[in-house]
Design a protein around this motif. Structure first.
Motif, short mmCIF file in Angstrom:
data_model
loop_
_atom_site.label_atom_id
_atom_site.label_comp_id
_atom_site.label_asym_id
_atom_site.label_seq_id
_atom_site.Cartn_x
_atom_site.Cartn_y
_atom_site.Cartn_z
N THR A 1 0.82 -1.21 0.00
CA THR A 1 0.00 0.00 0.00
C THR A 1 0.86 1.27 0.00
O THR A 1 0.91 1.98 -1.00
N VAL A 2 1.54 1.51 1.10
CA VAL A 2 2.28 2.77 1.25
C VAL A 2 3.41 2.87 0.24
O VAL A 2 3.56 3.89 -0.46
N TRP A 3 4.21 1.82 0.14
CA TRP A 3 5.37 1.89 -0.76
C TRP A 3 4.95 2.08 -2.22
O TRP A 3 5.49 2.97 -2.90
N PRO A 4 4.01 1.31 -2.77
CA PRO A 4 3.59 1.56 -4.16
C PRO A 4 3.00 2.95 -4.36
O PRO A 4 3.23 3.58 -5.40
N ALA A 5 2.25 3.46 -3.37
CA ALA A 5 1.67 4.80 -3.51
C ALA A 5 2.76 5.87 -3.56
O ALA A 5 2.68 6.83 -4.34
N LEU A 6 3.78 5.70 -2.73
CA LEU A 6 4.89 6.66 -2.74
C LEU A 6 5.68 6.56 -4.04
O LEU A 6 6.09 7.58 -4.62
N ARG A 7 5.89 5.34 -4.51
CA ARG A 7 6.59 5.15 -5.78
C ARG A 7 5.80 5.76 -6.93
O ARG A 7 6.37 6.39 -7.83
N GLY A 8 4.49 5.54 -6.91
CA GLY A 8 3.67 6.10 -7.98
C GLY A 8 3.67 7.62 -7.96
O GLY A 8 3.74 8.26 -9.02
N THR A 9 3.60 8.21 -6.77
CA THR A 9 3.65 9.66 -6.66
C THR A 9 4.98 10.19 -7.17
O THR A 9 5.03 11.18 -7.92
N ALA A 10 6.07 9.53 -6.80
CA ALA A 10 7.39 9.96 -7.27
C ALA A 10 7.51 9.85 -8.78
O ALA A 10 8.06 10.74 -9.45
N ALA A 11 6.97 8.76 -9.35
CA ALA A 11 7.01 8.60 -10.80
C ALA A 11 6.21 9.70 -11.49
O ALA A 11 6.63 10.26 -12.51
N GLY A 12 5.04 10.03 -10.93
CA GLY A 12 4.24 11.10 -11.50
C GLY A 12 4.95 12.44 -11.44
O GLY A 12 4.89 13.24 -12.38
N LEU A 13 5.63 12.70 -10.33
CA LEU A 13 6.38 13.95 -10.21
C LEU A 13 7.49 14.03 -11.25
O LEU A 13 7.79 15.11 -11.76
N ARG A 14 8.08 12.89 -11.58
CA ARG A 14 9.11 12.89 -12.63
C ARG A 14 8.51 13.25 -13.98
O ARG A 14 9.14 13.95 -14.78
N PHE A 15 7.28 12.79 -14.25
CA PHE A 15 6.63 13.17 -15.50
C PHE A 15 6.40 14.69 -15.55
O PHE A 15 6.61 15.32 -16.59
N LEU A 16 5.98 15.26 -14.43
CA LEU A 16 5.77 16.70 -14.39
C LEU A 16 7.09 17.45 -14.58
O LEU A 16 7.14 18.46 -15.31
N ALA A 17 8.15 16.97 -13.95
CA ALA A 17 9.44 17.63 -14.09
C ALA A 17 9.94 17.54 -15.53
O ALA A 17 10.49 18.51 -16.08
N ALA A 18 9.73 16.40 -16.16
CA ALA A 18 10.14 16.24 -17.55
C ALA A 18 9.35 17.16 -18.47
O ALA A 18 9.89 17.76 -19.41
N ALA A 19 8.04 17.29 -18.21
CA ALA A 19 7.22 18.18 -19.03
C ALA A 19 7.67 19.63 -18.87
O ALA A 19 7.69 20.39 -19.83
N ARG A 20 8.05 19.99 -17.65
CA ARG A 20 8.50 21.36 -17.41
C ARG A 20 9.80 21.66 -18.14
O ARG A 20 9.99 22.77 -18.65
N SER A 21 10.69 20.66 -18.19
CA SER A 21 11.99 20.87 -18.84
C SER A 21 11.95 20.59 -20.33
O SER A 21 12.94 20.82 -21.03
N GLY A 22 10.82 20.06 -20.79
CA GLY A 22 10.69 19.77 -22.21
C GLY A 22 11.37 18.50 -22.64
O GLY A 22 11.63 18.30 -23.82
N THR A 23 11.65 17.60 -21.69
CA THR A 23 12.27 16.32 -22.01
C THR A 23 11.26 15.21 -21.81
O THR A 23 10.22 15.39 -21.19
N ALA A 24 11.58 14.04 -22.32
CA ALA A 24 10.70 12.88 -22.18
C ALA A 24 11.08 12.11 -20.93
O ALA A 24 12.25 11.78 -20.72
N ALA A 25 10.10 11.83 -20.08
CA ALA A 25 10.36 11.05 -18.87
C ALA A 25 10.63 9.60 -19.24
O ALA A 25 10.10 9.07 -20.21
#
Length: 325
Positions: free
Chosen positions: A285-309
């Motif tokens: 529960t907790v670990w997958p949710a934290l991993r998923g949140t972190a992965a989503g944040l990487r997508f946002l960071a990549a979109a901001r920098s204009g790179t592909a996650a």
């Protein structure tokens, strides 16, 4: 004399051939093309699908990998289009709809190919599982109900809907980005932005036995009634895909509200399976949710920098049925 093919019903299955057979049974002998996409789970399951398909006259799509729900549905719709079917009904393997109600949905699309239309979805007990939902574009939160302001956008559940096969494919289909969860929200938003319309037929009903394929795949806040026993993939993809959606569909200047709402959303996803499950099974529960949140944040960071996650999609798909909504 050759006849024009009727509509198609498309079911995506992963280890659930018997359930898929129940979903497809109302369409036997009706002129519908019945398409089953069997995402690879095991050799024994594939043989069951081959045997059932031969006996029932299904059109089979047999990928050698687990495509996930969205990409699996796309493959089934493409097969239906290649068979000459103009309109498809996409249906979960743990859902049932009468041929009459299904026919009303495809008739709507045949009259207006710009329409993406769904019935009300209820549980076997008759309670509402999906009776309409909106997404708040300011915060990235979903809720049941109708739009209350300009930032609320409606969306249609992927559990059961009818669509023009060609228009769906021209739009790019669901795509394979989400694997599980939020792909129906993404499709609904892209559909309307491309000039299409959404409709919910409240006079038509689909019965969805949420948990028939994977217990706990029902969603809260318009995604269904929360149940016990959520899987690790449920926690991972629900938290990941909300932020993936933001990276693909929300302007950079509006993503701050999504970020601020992320801790509360992650907590909400965790609690959908009950507090006891969080305490007893933190690795599920907790670990997958934290991993998923972190992965989503990487997508946002990549979109901001204009790179592909990096595609971080987990390969741990054991026990998950990707027809389940």
């Amino acid at each position: 004399m050759p006849t024009t093919p009727g509509p198609a019903v498309v079911v995506v299955s992963y280890g659930s051939a018997e359930l898929a057979a129940q979903a497809l049974r109302p369409f036997a002998g009706t002129g519908w093309t019945r398409v089953l996409v069997d995402c690879w789970s095991s050799a024994a399951e594939r043989q069951r699908v081959l045997d059932l398909g031969a006996a029932e006259g299904w059109r089979l799509v047999l990928p050698d990998a687990n495509l996930g729900f969205g990409a699996g549905a796309d493959a089934g719709i493409a097969a239906a289009r290649d068979a000459g079917c103009d309109v498809c009904l996409v249906l979960n393997p743990d859902a049932t709809i009468t041929a009459g109600d299904a026919g009303a949905l495809v008739a709507d699309v045949a009259a207006d190919p710009a329409l993406l239309v769904a019935p009300v979805v209820r549980t076997p007990r008759g309670t509402g599982w999906f009776t309409g939902a909106v997404l708040d574009l300011r915060t990235g939160r979903t809720r049941a109900g109708e739009p209350a302001g300009p930032d609320d956008v409606p969306w249609i559940s992927g559990a059961c809907f009818a669509v023009s096969a060609q228009r769906m494919l021209d739009l790019g289909g669901f795509g394979g980005h989400y694997f599980l969860y939020w792909e129906d929200v993404d499709l609904s938003v892209r559909w309307t932005r491309a000039g299409g319309r959404l409709a919910l037929r409240r006079d038509l009903t689909c019965v969805h036995d949420a948990g028939g394929t994977q217990e706990g795949n029902a969603r809260a806040a318009g995604h269904g009634t929360a149940t016990r026993g959520k899987s690790a993939l449920y926690h991972y993809y629900n938290t990941r895909n909300r932020l993936l959606f933001a990276s693909r569909n929300v302007p950079a200047g509006h993503r701050g509200g999504w970020l601020r709402a992320t801790p509360a959303y992650t907590r909400e996803v965790l609690l959908r399976g009950g507090r006891r499950a969080v305490v007893r099974h933190p690795l599920r529960t907790v670990w997958p949710a934290l991993r998923g949140t972190a992965a989503g944040l990487r997508f946002l960071a990549a979109a901001r920098s204009g790179t592909a996650a990096t595609n971080d999609r987990t390969t741990d798909t054991k026990g998950v049925t990707h027809g389940a909504r």
